[in-house]
Write a protein that holds these residues in place. Structure first.
Motif, PDB file in Angstrom:
ATOM      1  N   MET A  19      36.747  36.410 -28.754  1.00 15.06           N
ATOM      2  CA  MET A  19      37.427  37.687 -28.961  1.00 15.06           C
ATOM      3  C   MET A  19      38.744  37.449 -29.660  1.00 15.06           C
ATOM      4  O   MET A  19      39.418  36.444 -29.426  1.00 15.06           O
ATOM      5  CB  MET A  19      37.708  38.367 -27.611  1.00 15.06           C
ATOM      6  CG  MET A  19      36.607  39.315 -27.159  1.00 15.06           C
ATOM      7  SD  MET A  19      37.038  40.045 -25.561  1.00 15.06           S
ATOM      8  CE  MET A  19      37.861  41.522 -26.086  1.00 15.06           C
ATOM      9  N   ASP A  20      39.099  38.388 -30.505  1.00 10.23           N
ATOM     10  CA  ASP A  20      40.387  38.324 -31.189  1.00 10.23           C
ATOM     11  C   ASP A  20      41.489  38.359 -30.127  1.00 10.23           C
ATOM     12  O   ASP A  20      41.511  39.227 -29.259  1.00 10.23           O
ATOM     13  CB  ASP A  20      40.489  39.537 -32.124  1.00 10.23           C
ATOM     14  CG  ASP A  20      41.867  39.664 -32.723  1.00 10.23           C
ATOM     15  OD1 ASP A  20      42.221  40.781 -33.142  1.00 10.23           O
ATOM     16  OD2 ASP A  20      42.596  38.643 -32.765  1.00 10.23           O
ATOM     17  N   ASN A  50      44.447  39.264 -30.130  1.00  7.92           N
ATOM     18  CA  ASN A  50      45.243  40.490 -30.073  1.00  7.92           C
ATOM     19  C   ASN A  50      44.552  41.592 -29.295  1.00  7.92           C
ATOM     20  O   ASN A  50      45.186  42.515 -28.825  1.00  7.92           O
ATOM     21  CB  ASN A  50      45.547  41.001 -31.497  1.00  7.92           C
ATOM     22  CG  ASN A  50      46.481  40.062 -32.217  1.00  7.92           C
ATOM     23  OD1 ASN A  50      47.454  39.604 -31.647  1.00  7.92           O
ATOM     24  ND2 ASN A  50      46.157  39.744 -33.465  1.00  7.92           N
ATOM     25  N   ARG A  51      43.224  41.472 -29.208  1.00  4.55           N
ATOM     26  CA  ARG A  51      42.475  42.443 -28.418  1.00  4.55           C
ATOM     27  C   ARG A  51      42.289  41.921 -26.998  1.00  4.55           C
ATOM     28  O   ARG A  51      42.278  42.679 -26.041  1.00  4.55           O
ATOM     29  CB  ARG A  51      41.118  42.720 -29.066  1.00  4.55           C
ATOM     30  CG  ARG A  51      41.147  43.825 -30.100  1.00  4.55           C
ATOM     31  CD  ARG A  51      39.740  44.159 -30.579  1.00  4.55           C
ATOM     32  NE  ARG A  51      38.867  44.553 -29.471  1.00  4.55           N
ATOM     33  CZ  ARG A  51      37.628  44.086 -29.279  1.00  4.55           C
ATOM     34  NH1 ARG A  51      37.109  43.194 -30.101  1.00  4.55           N
ATOM     35  NH2 ARG A  51      36.896  44.488 -28.271  1.00  4.55           N
ATOM     36  N   TYR A  52      42.142  40.620 -26.873  1.00  2.00           N
ATOM     37  CA  TYR A  52      41.826  40.058 -25.560  1.00  2.00           C
ATOM     38  C   TYR A  52      43.004  40.109 -24.601  1.00  2.00           C
ATOM     39  O   TYR A  52      42.841  40.405 -23.419  1.00  2.00           O
ATOM     40  CB  TYR A  52      41.320  38.622 -25.695  1.00  2.00           C
ATOM     41  CG  TYR A  52      40.880  38.047 -24.374  1.00  2.00           C
ATOM     42  CD1 TYR A  52      41.597  37.014 -23.769  1.00  2.00           C
ATOM     43  CD2 TYR A  52      39.767  38.556 -23.715  1.00  2.00           C
ATOM     44  CE1 TYR A  52      41.195  36.494 -22.551  1.00  2.00           C
ATOM     45  CE2 TYR A  52      39.371  38.050 -22.494  1.00  2.00           C
ATOM     46  CZ  TYR A  52      40.089  37.018 -21.916  1.00  2.00           C
ATOM     47  OH  TYR A  52      39.691  36.522 -20.714  1.00  2.00           O
ATOM     48  N   PHE A 111      43.535  43.442 -23.002  1.00  2.00           N
ATOM     49  CA  PHE A 111      42.357  43.665 -22.165  1.00  2.00           C
ATOM     50  C   PHE A 111      42.490  42.892 -20.853  1.00  2.00           C
ATOM     51  O   PHE A 111      42.253  43.426 -19.756  1.00  2.00           O
ATOM     52  CB  PHE A 111      41.114  43.199 -22.940  1.00  2.00           C
ATOM     53  CG  PHE A 111      39.846  43.177 -22.146  1.00  2.00           C
ATOM     54  CD1 PHE A 111      39.367  41.990 -21.578  1.00  2.00           C
ATOM     55  CD2 PHE A 111      39.107  44.340 -21.952  1.00  2.00           C
ATOM     56  CE1 PHE A 111      38.190  41.969 -20.855  1.00  2.00           C
ATOM     57  CE2 PHE A 111      37.921  44.320 -21.223  1.00  2.00           C
ATOM     58  CZ  PHE A 111      37.460  43.140 -20.673  1.00  2.00           C
ATOM     59  N   PHE A 124      51.123  44.267 -28.762  1.00  2.00           N
ATOM     60  CA  PHE A 124      49.866  44.095 -29.494  1.00  2.00           C
ATOM     61  C   PHE A 124      49.409  45.357 -30.204  1.00  2.00           C
ATOM     62  O   PHE A 124      48.254  45.465 -30.607  1.00  2.00           O
ATOM     63  CB  PHE A 124      48.778  43.582 -28.538  1.00  2.00           C
ATOM     64  CG  PHE A 124      49.043  42.181 -28.075  1.00  2.00           C
ATOM     65  CD1 PHE A 124      49.685  41.946 -26.865  1.00  2.00           C
ATOM     66  CD2 PHE A 124      48.690  41.099 -28.868  1.00  2.00           C
ATOM     67  CE1 PHE A 124      49.950  40.646 -26.447  1.00  2.00           C
ATOM     68  CE2 PHE A 124      48.956  39.801 -28.453  1.00  2.00           C
ATOM     69  CZ  PHE A 124      49.589  39.571 -27.249  1.00  2.00           C
ATOM     70  N   VAL A 156      48.550  48.408 -29.412  1.00  2.00           N
ATOM     71  CA  VAL A 156      47.314  49.049 -28.966  1.00  2.00           C
ATOM     72  C   VAL A 156      47.457  50.560 -29.174  1.00  2.00           C
ATOM     73  O   VAL A 156      48.429  51.156 -28.739  1.00  2.00           O
ATOM     74  CB  VAL A 156      47.056  48.742 -27.468  1.00  2.00           C
ATOM     75  CG1 VAL A 156      45.830  49.481 -26.988  1.00  2.00           C
ATOM     76  CG2 VAL A 156      46.937  47.250 -27.257  1.00  2.00           C
ATOM     77  N   LEU A 205      43.663  51.152 -22.913  1.00  2.00           N
ATOM     78  CA  LEU A 205      43.454  50.376 -24.135  1.00  2.00           C
ATOM     79  C   LEU A 205      43.099  51.278 -25.306  1.00  2.00           C
ATOM     80  O   LEU A 205      42.683  50.811 -26.365  1.00  2.00           O
ATOM     81  CB  LEU A 205      42.343  49.340 -23.913  1.00  2.00           C
ATOM     82  CG  LEU A 205      42.664  48.281 -22.861  1.00  2.00           C
ATOM     83  CD1 LEU A 205      41.467  47.375 -22.624  1.00  2.00           C
ATOM     84  CD2 LEU A 205      43.871  47.452 -23.276  1.00  2.00           C
TER      85      LEU A 205
END
Lengths: 241, 278
Positions: free
Chosen positions: B80-81, B83-85, B88, B153, B155, B240
């Motif tokens: 997973m990227d 920046n997304r993980y 999360f 990040f 979001v 998110l």
């Protein structure tokens, strides 16, 4: 065989081989406004259990228990005292347990602190207190709010003579303002002083009821006896656990 | 032995109250005494962090460390990227922390209040509210990092994030029935608290908390069976900037209803015994 040699309630094994304790057996009581009742019995006769049922802490497994009025159950003077919290915090906490709103408790804190005479120790954690100091704190908090129905269990008044004197006067005021008093004790002095009627428990059953003097006489005729009056005057410890 | 003290038959005694009624009164009374359980919970928090350097923010700091360590490694593992993980993971851990602690501390609801229960009459549900509210306070402390992470990040979060308020409310209600149920069972059977702790630890690994649900592949069909995932999903997804899975709200509401009714039934039956068990 076991029952005959002990003073405690009945023990028996049930069908699934679990031990059951019948702490109270067929106890029927009616206590009204103005009654001052002494609860007498040997250790394990069921006094504390009865007080807990009256306070609504234990639900009777058979029968019913009704009460009308604010109940103050002072069964253990160190109720919920948190050793890590300061004396002041314990005062607030204890007030909460006694169903007193923090707002109201705050208005009584200074009066309580003054009564305990703990001085700067009031802001120290309770674990730094001696036994006598803990009793002062517990006692002061318990007696800060008038009670309608007062249930007291073998008050342990460990303290120096001066505090005891002060405590006696406070007790008079406190007990005097309550409508109903039920006091469990082994001290003949206390019982004569505070109570008019008495119940004697034996192995969980009511063995005698009536005037406090009559019942004390009956109890003193049994092998276990009350602490006689003259011993109390010299002891700084009244009542026993 | 009778005396003029025998039961006064001329007094009108009130009708005996059914167990269900007594339990219901207990729940209502407990809920209304918010001053009682909120003060007790605050005192718990104060005591927990007394003498410590960081206080309640110790949890926040430890969470940041956990996120940093896990984030770097597991983002790689799940492809997973980062920046997304990281967001999360952060949000997932914060919510899981709340849910799992409510369950584990729920076992101690009545056991920890042993001194009070045997001395003073109080609605039993007060202790459940105390436990849940205390955990809500801790959650509030941990939530501090969430906005930071979301900003760092970038979001995309819109007004739909407000849905976490009813979501947290539903989680609170679930917390209450879990605390009462586990509290009662643990009071009777003393080996339940460690069993529950182990169980919750295992659930942490099998629930999509630190890994995405998509990693389950074909086993995603079994996910509706996990109400803890629904609990986390319903709060995490809006934070998110997305939406929870289609069935999450349903699963959560079903478990709320079933849990409340089932616990009420058991509470009504066993409430008088709690004082004897502890």
């Amino acid at each position: 065989m076991l029952v005959a040699t002990t003073t405690q309630g009945n023990l028996a094994r049930d069908a699934t081989d679990r031990i059951n304790v019948r702490a109270l057996n067929n106890v029927t009581l009616d206590i009204e406004d103005g009654d001052r009742v002494a609860l007498i019995g040997a250790n394990g006769a069921g006094k504390t259990t009865l007080l807990r049922v009256l306070a609504g802490i234990y639900s009777p497994t058979r029968g019913e228990s009704y009460s009308a009025g604010r109940i103050s159950a002072l069964l253990d003077v160190s109720l919920g005292l948190n050793p890590e919290a300061t004396g002041r915090e314990n005062i607030m906490l204890r007030g909460i347990y006694m169903n007193i709103h923090p707002r109201e408790m705050r208005s009584r804190v200074d009066e309580i602190v003054e009564f305990t005479e703990l001085g700067p120790y009031i802001d120290m954690p309770a674990r730094t207190y001696s036994a006598g100091m803990l009793v002062r704190l517990g006692f002061a908090i318990s007696t800060c709010m008038p009670a309608e129905i007062l249930l007291m269990d073998e008050w342990l008044l460990a303290g120096d003579a001066r505090f005891l004197d002060k405590a006696q006067r406070r007790m008079e005021q406190f007990v005097g303002s309550s409508s109903i008093l039920i006091l469990a004790s082994h001290s003949a002095d206390l019982l004569h002083k505070w109570c008019r009627r008495s119940i004697m428990l034996d192995h969980g059953r009511i063995a005698a009821t009536g005037n406090v003097d009559e019942v004390i006489a009956i109890y003193n005729a049994t092998p276990t006896q009350l602490i006689p009056p003259q011993a109390d005057a010299t002891n700084s410890r009244v009542g026993a656990t | 032995m009778t005396s003029r003290w025998s039961v006064n038959m001329s007094v009108d005694l009130p009708k005996p109250v059914s167990r269900a009624e007594a339990a219901w009164t207990d729940l209502l009374e407990g809920m209304s005494k918010s001053w009682m359980w909120s003060a007790m919970a605050m005192q718990d928090i104060k005591m927990r962090y007394r003498g410590s350097l960081l206080g309640p923010f110790w949890l926040t700091i430890s969470m940041v460390i956990m996120v940093a360590a896990m984030g770097l490694i597991y983002a790689r593992m799940f492809n997973m990227d980062i920046n997304r993980y990281l967001p999360f993971l952060t949000v997932g851990l914060v919510i899981w922390n709340f849910v799992s602690t409510v369950i584990i501390e729920g076992c101690q609801t009545f056991l920890s209040a042993h001194n009070i229960i045997t001395q003073v009459r109080m609605p039993f549900s007060v202790h459940a509210w105390r436990s849940v509210y205390r955990n809500l306070i801790v959650l509030a402390h941990n939530m501090v990092i969430v906005p930071l992470v979301l900003i760092i990040f970038s979001v995309p979060v819109g007004w739909s994030v407000l849905i976490i308020v009813p979501a947290l409310l539903i989680l609170t209600i679930n917390g209450i029935w879990v605390s009462i149920l586990l509290g009662m069972i643990s009071a009777r059977y003393r080996d339940v608290p460690p069993i529950v702790t182990s169980f919750v630890q295992v659930l942490f690994f099998v629930t999509p908390v630190f890994w995405p649900p998509e990693a389950l592949g074909i086993w995603m069909q079994a996910l509706p069976l996990n109400p803890l995932f629904a609990a986390v999903d319903v709060v995490r997804a809006p934070l998110l900037g997305g939406a929870p899975l289609a069935y999450s709200w349903t699963v959560l509401l079903v478990s709320t209803v079933v849990g409340c009714i089932g616990t009420f039934f058991l509470f009504a039956k066993f409430r008088p015994r709690i004082a004897y068990w502890i």
